[in-house]
Design an enzyme around this catalytic site. Sequence first.
Site, PDB file in Angstrom:
ATOM      1  N   ASP A 217      -9.345 -91.569  26.778  1.00 44.84           N
ATOM      2  CA  ASP A 217      -8.153 -92.408  26.645  1.00 44.84           C
ATOM      3  C   ASP A 217      -7.054 -92.020  27.631  1.00 44.84           C
ATOM      4  O   ASP A 217      -6.249 -92.859  28.030  1.00 44.84           O
ATOM      5  CB  ASP A 217      -7.605 -92.302  25.215  1.00 44.84           C
ATOM      6  CG  ASP A 217      -8.567 -92.893  24.200  1.00 44.84           C
ATOM      7  OD1 ASP A 217      -9.495 -93.612  24.613  1.00 44.84           O
ATOM      8  OD2 ASP A 217      -8.396 -92.631  22.996  1.00 44.84           O
ATOM      9  N   GLY A 218      -7.017 -90.740  28.041  1.00 45.74           N
ATOM     10  CA  GLY A 218      -5.989 -90.296  28.975  1.00 45.74           C
ATOM     11  C   GLY A 218      -6.071 -91.003  30.316  1.00 45.74           C
ATOM     12  O   GLY A 218      -5.041 -91.224  30.975  1.00 45.74           O
ATOM     13  N   ASN A 308       1.270 -96.125  24.293  1.00 43.58           N
ATOM     14  CA  ASN A 308       1.072 -95.573  22.950  1.00 43.58           C
ATOM     15  C   ASN A 308       2.371 -95.491  22.157  1.00 43.58           C
ATOM     16  O   ASN A 308       2.557 -96.202  21.187  1.00 43.58           O
ATOM     17  CB  ASN A 308       0.428 -94.191  23.025  1.00 43.58           C
ATOM     18  CG  ASN A 308      -1.087 -94.266  23.082  1.00 43.58           C
ATOM     19  OD1 ASN A 308      -1.668 -95.338  22.945  1.00 43.58           O
ATOM     20  ND2 ASN A 308      -1.728 -93.135  23.300  1.00 43.58           N
ATOM     21  N   ASP A 338      12.346 -84.158  11.748  1.00 42.43           N
ATOM     22  CA  ASP A 338      11.927 -83.501  12.984  1.00 42.43           C
ATOM     23  C   ASP A 338      11.949 -84.473  14.153  1.00 42.43           C
ATOM     24  O   ASP A 338      12.071 -84.058  15.302  1.00 42.43           O
ATOM     25  CB  ASP A 338      10.520 -82.923  12.820  1.00 42.43           C
ATOM     26  CG  ASP A 338      10.515 -81.577  12.108  1.00 42.43           C
ATOM     27  OD1 ASP A 338      11.610 -81.056  11.821  1.00 42.43           O
ATOM     28  OD2 ASP A 338       9.418 -81.066  11.817  1.00 42.43           O
TER      29      ASP A 338
END
Length: 476
Positions: A217-218, A308, A338
């Site tokens: 996917d990268g 994404n 966070d």
Amino acid sequence: MAFLERASRMLAGDICFAALQKPTGRRARHRVRWSGGTSARAERDVGGRSMDVGGRSMDLYSSCAEVAAPSQSGRRRNVGNGQEEPIDGRAVEEWPRKADLYIMRTDGRSCSRETVTAASGCFSFSYPSTQQQMLVWKSRPKCVLVLKKLGDELSDQFLEVVRYLADEENMQVVVEHQERERLAHEPDLQQRLGTFQEDEQISLHLHIDFVVCLGGDGVILHASALFKRAIPPVISFNLGSLGFLTNHDFGRYRVDLRDVIHGGFGLEECSLPGEEVKGVYITLRMRLLCEVCRDGSTEPEQTYEVMNEVVVDRGANPYLTKIECWEHGTLITKVQADGVMLATPTGSTAYSVAAGGSMVHPSVPAILFTPICPHSLSFRPVVLPDYADVVLKVPEDARASAWVCFDGKQRQELLCGDSVRVRMSPNPVPTIDHLEQTIDWFGSLERCFGWNDRGAEQRAFAAPQQNRRPTQLEDY
């Protein structure tokens, strides 16, 4: 009855209710216009449907057909003990007919009309708002960009694909500069390959017909980052570690690439006599347009397009991050957590699902709003429409700064007063499907996540117990 009389007086005139979408959205919202008197906008045909040449036909519910009202004479009601009493008031057939209306689909820049029946005013969808897309070339593609995973791991597969496209399909093959340098031992092939510099990336989309990705996917995220605006279709082969988006098997790369170039699927419904329409199915994956604004300004200092998610978190600060979330100028909440992320449906199966967000089909037009470890049990992830325009701002009274990153890259600090504006990009990433987008998606869920993998199915009852009616409590 008083309410109905007031309603009839309201519907006697023209009433217009408008809810318009901002120009950045992909899906249109609707404007409902009432037309009083005899200014009907639709005609009813014998089948109980209505058609408008200027817009989409809308099917009518059969339950909305005209039903003969009971006669006014002898209108009585049962009051018990076999007794009846007359009913006062006007009979149904004396009530005013409901006003005619039509629906305008608009994105803030253009309009089209959807019609309803003039007699009943009922309407329904005639087809889904999102459908499968097919890529059909008007002329044969000539130029292809081939990308691979970093390192020398896939050098052999990379060289094999490049040779096939250059020699057998006679295409102009473009590779990245460092990959072309590694082919010094193939001087005949190296000289035939094209490459580009960083300042030439802005014009890549004018020449590249489609992109071949080798890896996980990268590599697809890298392809998305290379094209700052429009991106050509992408076909990806699974040669990485997970590969949720890479549904094509490298062992079939010749067949799959041939289907992309020459068309692998026919579409009889769209074919003309003597001319067959052939292509490949694609999924248009939404990207997010992100603008970083500094010190309270509304003018963007940097602009990014992410496939994404965009994440705002506390970084190394020991305090909870405090983020104001605005949508179309309205403060919707203050995040104390966070961090918080805005993800696309494609990114819903990445960082967002790890933070507790829902998994969303890539064709669903939506933006996911997912908190990261919120300091509130009631702060749950939500799904926004794709026309949402969200601003994540670090308020002036925040204890510390925040940090933002875009698809895991370009990480930078947000000081008090800084903000990130996020909305849908007009430039999607068209990925070429292996079979069909929904089949591919469920296949990836099962292959990568083991989705709903129970291990063993529930056994059926023994043959004598089949269809036996339970008679005791322990049978239930």
